[in-house]
Design a protein around this motif. Structure first.
Motif, PDB file in Angstrom:
ATOM      1  N   ALA A   1     -10.846  -1.682   0.175  1.00 12.65           N
ATOM      2  CA  ALA A   1      -9.545  -1.796  -0.475  1.00 12.65           C
ATOM      3  C   ALA A   1      -9.754  -1.947  -1.974  1.00 12.65           C
ATOM      4  O   ALA A   1     -10.624  -2.709  -2.410  1.00 12.65           O
TER       5      ALA A   1
ATOM      6  N   TYR B   1      -4.061  -0.722  -3.383  1.00 14.91           N
ATOM      7  CA  TYR B   1      -3.092  -1.734  -2.946  1.00 14.91           C
ATOM      8  C   TYR B   1      -2.652  -2.555  -4.148  1.00 14.91           C
ATOM      9  O   TYR B   1      -3.438  -2.853  -5.044  1.00 14.91           O
TER      10      TYR B   1
ATOM     11  N   ILE C   1       2.741  -0.481  -6.729  1.00 13.66           N
ATOM     12  CA  ILE C   1       2.028   0.557  -6.005  1.00 13.66           C
ATOM     13  C   ILE C   1       2.375   1.945  -6.518  1.00 13.66           C
ATOM     14  O   ILE C   1       1.517   2.836  -6.568  1.00 13.66           O
TER      15      ILE C   1
ATOM     16  N   GLY D   1       0.810  -1.199   0.000  1.00 16.70           N
ATOM     17  CA  GLY D   1       0.000   0.000   0.000  1.00 16.70           C
ATOM     18  C   GLY D   1       0.846   1.254   0.000  1.00 16.70           C
ATOM     19  O   GLY D   1       2.086   1.183  -0.103  1.00 16.70           O
ATOM     20  N   SER D   2       0.228   2.388   0.136  1.00 12.12           N
ATOM     21  CA  SER D   2       0.969   3.655   0.113  1.00 12.12           C
ATOM     22  C   SER D   2       1.915   3.776   1.298  1.00 12.12           C
ATOM     23  O   SER D   2       2.894   4.533   1.241  1.00 12.12           O
TER      24      SER D   2
ATOM     25  N   PRO E   1      -8.366   3.888  -1.306  1.00 13.36           N
ATOM     26  CA  PRO E   1      -7.194   3.190  -0.768  1.00 13.36           C
ATOM     27  C   PRO E   1      -6.718   2.117  -1.752  1.00 13.36           C
ATOM     28  O   PRO E   1      -7.388   1.103  -1.957  1.00 13.36           O
TER      29      PRO E   1
END
Length: 233
Positions: free
Chosen positions: A125, A150, A132, A69-70, A148
């Motif tokens: 998600a 991923y 990413i 993820g970020s 969000p």
């Protein structure tokens, strides 16, 4: 809701009383018939939603899938955060794609502003099979603020939950998972597609996840079988 206690839809439609300037009697009669059908549609949507909520426990999620993820690596169980329900949308933006799927992008663009509201009730998600950095760059390009994103770089989650076609290509998927008494389970997935489509009809799900189609379905032109969203015009 007991159907035996419901007022017939045609009776409710007759109580509507709405009129618009210069409409004909022919229009009003047809519109009230349509209103009765819309009332029945609403009732059917509610019946299906209750049936969905009453599903027995789905398959246990025994793998703790890994994503990027970020903020770095994250496990499947961590995607739930403080919620007991997790919604995962599989975005068609795999490594082999130069640009992401326009249909998925249109859907997610509509969702972006709703994310803070969704997250009051569930975890969300959006998963794609691209690095990413690539996903975040497109998020910035598109002007998304809340989604969000991923990366599923192992493809394991995407393969298990039907976001990869038989030929290895991207597939969109919408899955819901639950956490009850510490056990993670699959709850529901959209399973409508080409094999469940009626002849000559778009193989869309019902209800449709895309607000775009809901709006166009209310117009005389409809959604048009030969038109789909693009990334730019």
């Amino acid at each position: 809701m007991n159907n035996q206690n419901l007022v017939p839809a045609a009776v409710l439609a007759a109580k509507n009383g709405v009129r618009f300037p210069n409409e004909s009697e022919e229009y009003r009669i047809a519109r009230d018939r349509l209103l009765a059908e819309e009332i029945e549609l609403r009732r059917h949507i509610e019946r299906v939603a209750r049936q969905r909520r009453a599903l027995p426990p789905g398959g246990e999620v025994k793998k703790d899938y890994r994503f990027e993820g970020s903020n770095g690596p994250i496990s499947f169980s961590e995607l739930f955060a403080d919620k007991d329900t997790l919604v995962v949308y599989s975005y068609m933006y795999g490594r082999e794609r130069e640009r992401p799927c326009p249909m998925c992008t249109s859907l997610l663009s509509a969702w972006d502003g709703e994310v803070p509201d969704m997250q009051q009730r569930v975890a969300l998600a959006v998963v794609a099979r691209s690095p990413i950095e690539r996903l975040l760059a497109f998020k910035k390009e598109r002007g998304w603020h809340h989604l969000p994103l991923y990366s599923d770089m192992t493809d394991e989650y995407s393969r298990d939950y039907h976001a990869i076609g038989r030929d290895g290509s991207d597939g969109a998927a919408f899955n819901v998972f639950t956490r009850r008494d510490g056990i993670l389970r699959h709850f529901w997935s959209e399973e409508m597609g080409e094999v469940t489509a009626d002849p000559g009809e778009d193989p869309r799900g019902a209800p449709d996840l895309m607000p775009l189609w809901t709006v166009l379905d209310a117009t005389p032109e409809g959604r048009a079988p030969d038109w789909y969203p693009k990334l730019s015009y």
